[in-house]
Write an enzyme that holds these catalytic residues in place. Structure first.
Site, PDB file in Angstrom:
ATOM      1  N   TYR A 150       0.843  -1.200   0.000  1.00 43.44           N
ATOM      2  CA  TYR A 150       0.000   0.000   0.000  1.00 43.44           C
ATOM      3  C   TYR A 150       0.881   1.254   0.000  1.00 43.44           C
ATOM      4  O   TYR A 150       0.648   2.203  -0.760  1.00 43.44           O
ATOM      5  CB  TYR A 150      -0.888  -0.043   1.237  1.00 43.44           C
ATOM      6  CG  TYR A 150      -1.635   1.224   1.583  1.00 43.44           C
ATOM      7  CD1 TYR A 150      -2.854   1.509   0.986  1.00 43.44           C
ATOM      8  CD2 TYR A 150      -1.145   2.102   2.550  1.00 43.44           C
ATOM      9  CE1 TYR A 150      -3.560   2.668   1.334  1.00 43.44           C
ATOM     10  CE2 TYR A 150      -1.834   3.245   2.895  1.00 43.44           C
ATOM     11  CZ  TYR A 150      -3.039   3.521   2.284  1.00 43.44           C
ATOM     12  OH  TYR A 150      -3.736   4.652   2.631  1.00 43.44           O
ATOM     13  N   LYS A 154       1.203   4.215  -2.740  1.00 43.00           N
ATOM     14  CA  LYS A 154       0.894   5.610  -2.423  1.00 43.00           C
ATOM     15  C   LYS A 154       2.075   6.530  -2.739  1.00 43.00           C
ATOM     16  O   LYS A 154       1.879   7.675  -3.167  1.00 43.00           O
ATOM     17  CB  LYS A 154       0.489   5.748  -0.953  1.00 43.00           C
ATOM     18  CG  LYS A 154      -0.852   5.118  -0.610  1.00 43.00           C
ATOM     19  CD  LYS A 154      -2.005   5.748  -1.368  1.00 43.00           C
ATOM     20  CE  LYS A 154      -3.360   5.271  -0.836  1.00 43.00           C
ATOM     21  NZ  LYS A 154      -4.492   5.855  -1.589  1.00 43.00           N
TER      22      LYS A 154
END
Length: 260
Positions: A150, A154
């Site tokens: 993740y 990002k």
């Protein structure tokens, strides 16, 4: 940028607390706000919590270019998109050791590839309106706080934000990102049910001694999408109650009696 009150805002991941708050904030300045989510039942619930007649719900798998093309065609019937908010996202494995190749691919597909696909799906109307793109990144993309797949996605999203700002600025498109810290959503409320001290424990990492509310993120998104930010493009704005600024030494921590 043309008059946003005559145009459309699109918010992905809109069934969640942050997406719904963003949609509510943008409804003040846009004629129509399209709430997009893959979960039809959750989307219906989100819509029921919003007041006003300028909300439209659309289901879509934002990782699927074909489904996005269908969404873009449906939205085109409502008007030209002035504001696109890529908010859909999720995190899976906490550690790199626990991150499987499948988790790595899924987290990157939703948190990085999908925002790229969404932008391309709405690129032409954004050119016509000289509109605004706001990507919801994370402090995880700025430093190491766990959830590696993740976080890497990002970090890529923050860079994609800058790439779009540089390449599409000539069309009047502004591209920015917000990077929330811990946000008090239903997921965190569920953790609090198991550990009533979870918010007290979390807030000590934040200089403001509180964690972010969905409305805080929504306010930042609305600012970056709005006329007061007309000269701002290519930035990532932390919305993190001071987390990424650093940690105060214990000796520098004020007691309640020293607050002023």
């Amino acid at each position: 940028m043309t008059d946003s009150r005559s145009h459309v805002a699109v918010v992905t991941g809109a069934a969640g607390d942050i997406g719904r708050a963003i949609a509510e904030q943008l409804s003040v300045t846009h004629a129509t706000v399209v709430l997009v989510d893959i979960d039809a039942a959750a989307l219906d619930k989100a819509l029921s919590l919003l007041s006003g007649s300028n909300f439209v719900a659309k289901t879509c798998d934002v990782t699927d270019p074909v489904d996005l093309a269908r969404l873009a065609a449906d939205v085109a019937l409502l008007g030209d998109v002035e504001t696109l908010v890529n908010n859909a996202g999720a995190a899976r494995a906490v550690s790199l050791h626990d991150t499987t190749p499948e988790i790595w691919r899924k987290d990157n597909a939703l948190n990085l590839e999908a925002p790229f696909l969404c932008f391309r799906a709405f690129e032409e109307p954004l050119k016509r309106t000289q509109g605004a793109l706001v990507n919801v990144a994370s402090v995880n993309g700025m430093s190491v706080f766990g959830h590696p797949a993740y976080s890497a996605a990002k970090a890529g999203l923050i860079h994609l934000t800058k790439l779009i700002a540089v390449e599409y600025g000539k069309f009047g498109i502004r591209s920015n990102a917000v990077a929330p810290g811990t946000v008090r959503t239903q997921a965190w409320e569920a953790r609090a049910a198991n550990n009533p001290q979870v918010f007290e424990e979390a807030k000590h990492w934040y200089p403001l001694r509180r964690i972010v509310k969905p409305e805080d993120v929504a306010n930042a998104v609305a600012f970056l999408a709005g006329p007061q930010a007309m000269a701002i493009s290519g930035v990532c704005l932390p919305v993190d109650c001071g987390l990424t600024a650093g940690q105060a030494p214990l000796a520098y921590t004020f007691s309640q009696s020293e607050h002023y």
